[in-house]
Design a protein around this motif. Structure first.
Motif, PDB file in Angstrom:
ATOM      1  N   ARG A 212       0.830  -1.205   0.000  1.00  0.00           N
ATOM      2  CA  ARG A 212       0.000   0.000   0.000  1.00  0.00           C
ATOM      3  C   ARG A 212       0.866   1.258   0.000  1.00  0.00           C
ATOM      4  O   ARG A 212       0.551   2.246  -0.661  1.00  0.00           O
ATOM      5  N   LEU A 213       1.962   1.234   0.756  1.00  0.00           N
ATOM      6  CA  LEU A 213       2.857   2.384   0.793  1.00  0.00           C
ATOM      7  C   LEU A 213       3.477   2.628  -0.576  1.00  0.00           C
ATOM      8  O   LEU A 213       3.486   3.764  -1.075  1.00  0.00           O
ATOM      9  N   ALA A 214       3.980   1.564  -1.204  1.00  0.00           N
ATOM     10  CA  ALA A 214       4.585   1.697  -2.529  1.00  0.00           C
ATOM     11  C   ALA A 214       3.557   2.168  -3.546  1.00  0.00           C
ATOM     12  O   ALA A 214       3.856   2.998  -4.421  1.00  0.00           O
ATOM     13  N   TRP A 215       2.331   1.651  -3.454  1.00  0.00           N
ATOM     14  CA  TRP A 215       1.269   2.053  -4.392  1.00  0.00           C
ATOM     15  C   TRP A 215       0.944   3.532  -4.231  1.00  0.00           C
ATOM     16  O   TRP A 215       0.739   4.249  -5.211  1.00  0.00           O
ATOM     17  N   ALA A 216       0.907   4.001  -2.996  1.00  0.00           N
ATOM     18  CA  ALA A 216       0.623   5.419  -2.758  1.00  0.00           C
ATOM     19  C   ALA A 216       1.704   6.296  -3.377  1.00  0.00           C
ATOM     20  O   ALA A 216       1.399   7.334  -3.987  1.00  0.00           O
ATOM     21  N   PHE A 217       2.966   5.894  -3.252  1.00  0.00           N
ATOM     22  CA  PHE A 217       4.045   6.650  -3.894  1.00  0.00           C
ATOM     23  C   PHE A 217       3.852   6.647  -5.415  1.00  0.00           C
ATOM     24  O   PHE A 217       4.046   7.676  -6.075  1.00  0.00           O
ATOM     25  N   ASP A 218       3.478   5.481  -5.970  1.00  0.00           N
ATOM     26  CA  ASP A 218       3.254   5.390  -7.416  1.00  0.00           C
ATOM     27  C   ASP A 218       2.144   6.335  -7.864  1.00  0.00           C
ATOM     28  O   ASP A 218       2.253   7.001  -8.893  1.00  0.00           O
ATOM     29  N   VAL A 219       1.057   6.378  -7.090  1.00  0.00           N
ATOM     30  CA  VAL A 219      -0.070   7.242  -7.424  1.00  0.00           C
ATOM     31  C   VAL A 219       0.360   8.704  -7.422  1.00  0.00           C
ATOM     32  O   VAL A 219       0.019   9.473  -8.336  1.00  0.00           O
ATOM     33  N   LEU A 220       1.097   9.105  -6.413  1.00  0.00           N
ATOM     34  CA  LEU A 220       1.531  10.501  -6.318  1.00  0.00           C
ATOM     35  C   LEU A 220       2.461  10.867  -7.473  1.00  0.00           C
ATOM     36  O   LEU A 220       2.338  11.955  -8.060  1.00  0.00           O
ATOM     37  N   ILE A 221       3.384   9.979  -7.805  1.00  0.00           N
ATOM     38  CA  ILE A 221       4.321  10.257  -8.892  1.00  0.00           C
ATOM     39  C   ILE A 221       3.589  10.338 -10.229  1.00  0.00           C
ATOM     40  O   ILE A 221       3.813  11.261 -11.028  1.00  0.00           O
ATOM     41  N   ALA A 222       2.693   9.372 -10.484  1.00  0.00           N
ATOM     42  CA  ALA A 222       1.944   9.378 -11.746  1.00  0.00           C
ATOM     43  C   ALA A 222       1.041  10.603 -11.832  1.00  0.00           C
ATOM     44  O   ALA A 222       0.917  11.233 -12.892  1.00  0.00           O
ATOM     45  N   GLY A 223       0.419  10.951 -10.714  1.00  0.00           N
ATOM     46  CA  GLY A 223      -0.461  12.113 -10.721  1.00  0.00           C
ATOM     47  C   GLY A 223       0.282  13.403 -10.981  1.00  0.00           C
ATOM     48  O   GLY A 223      -0.230  14.305 -11.661  1.00  0.00           O
ATOM     49  N   ALA A 224       1.495  13.532 -10.457  1.00  0.00           N
ATOM     50  CA  ALA A 224       2.277  14.748 -10.659  1.00  0.00           C
ATOM     51  C   ALA A 224       2.659  14.928 -12.128  1.00  0.00           C
ATOM     52  O   ALA A 224       2.779  16.059 -12.611  1.00  0.00           O
ATOM     53  N   ARG A 225       2.834  13.824 -12.832  1.00  0.00           N
ATOM     54  CA  ARG A 225       3.178  13.920 -14.252  1.00  0.00           C
ATOM     55  C   ARG A 225       2.059  14.582 -15.056  1.00  0.00           C
ATOM     56  O   ARG A 225       2.322  15.279 -16.051  1.00  0.00           O
TER      57      ARG A 225
END
Length: 242
Positions: A212-225
């Motif tokens: 869940r922690l890794a997924w949250a980081f992925d979501v934030l990074i993808a969203g920032a793009r």
């Protein structure tokens, strides 16, 4: 036979106390936190450990919040920054460093809670920020988005650790009794009154904390793009003070 009172000992015969330094205060605080826990570390307790008065400490740190920030910066020296120079995808290496940062905070959740309002600003924190920004630059993220994303990534990691600040030492991040109670409520919820919860069921509670922690980081990074920062930026707190 009458015992003679012990003769007073000359001050010159006593070992000299080591001089107070900011570094020494921080090192002593870290030792106390590891031995007794953050909640026991007050300026009075720290002064006693250093054989001085609380007022003397304020020459080196303005308040307990600044002390917490300085201690946290010292502990951030334990964050593994080596993935920055390793081979492999920049995104995976970024998440590995963020995960290491979160793991350090999990060892000291009380400090993580303090970090939400009093962030460190020492060498180790600057090294962490520089490393993360370099990886975001390597990933081609526009500088303005990278600057704001950095704040979100660290904020999420810090809040995740701070969430567990009030658990007792024997608890796990997901206490089994509480978790089972929540799972039972979700499983038994009425489809008539809460249809979406009933439909998703186990998915609401699926996944390990690490996933869940890794997924949250992925979501934030993808969203920032895909999310530009506002063009008309309000003054930052630092600018207002100029």
């Amino acid at each position: 036979m009458t015992a003679h009172p012990t003769a007073p000992r000359s001050r010159r015969e006593r070992p000299a106390k080591p001089a107070l330094t900011r570094e020494g205060i921080i090192a002593t605080t870290v030792g106390l936190i590891r031995a007794e826990g953050l909640e026991r570390v007050t300026m009075r307790r720290l002064a006693k450990e250093l054989d001085t008065g609380p007022a003397s400490l304020y020459v080196y740190v303005r308040n307990i919040a600044e002390l917490h920030a300085a201690v946290l910066d010292e502990l951030l020296g334990g964050v593994d920054l080596s993935p920055a120079g390793a081979d492999g995808d920049w995104h995976d290496r970024l998440v590995r460093i963020l995960t290491s940062y979160t793991s350090v905070l999990f060892e000291y959740p009380g400090l993580a809670q303090s970090a939400l309002v009093a962030r460190p600003f020492g060498k180790h924190y600057l090294d962490l920020v520089e490393t993360l920004l370099a990886l975001l630059d390597e990933g081609g993220l526009e500088p303005g988005r990278a600057a704001w994303l950095l704040d979100l990534l660290l904020q999420h990691a810090t809040a995740t650790a701070a969430e567990h600040a009030h658990r007792t030492p024997g608890d796990t991040p997901q206490d089994q009794a509480d978790w089972q109670a929540l799972a039972t409520v979700v499983r038994d919820v009425s489809p008539r009154t809460h249809p979406h919860i009933a439909a998703l069921g186990p998915r609401l509670l699926s996944g390990s904390p690490q996933d869940r922690l890794a997924w949250a980081f992925d979501v934030l990074i993808a969203g920032a793009r895909d999310t530009p920062v506002p063009e008309a930026l309000a003054p930052s707190p630092a600018d207002i003070g100029d």
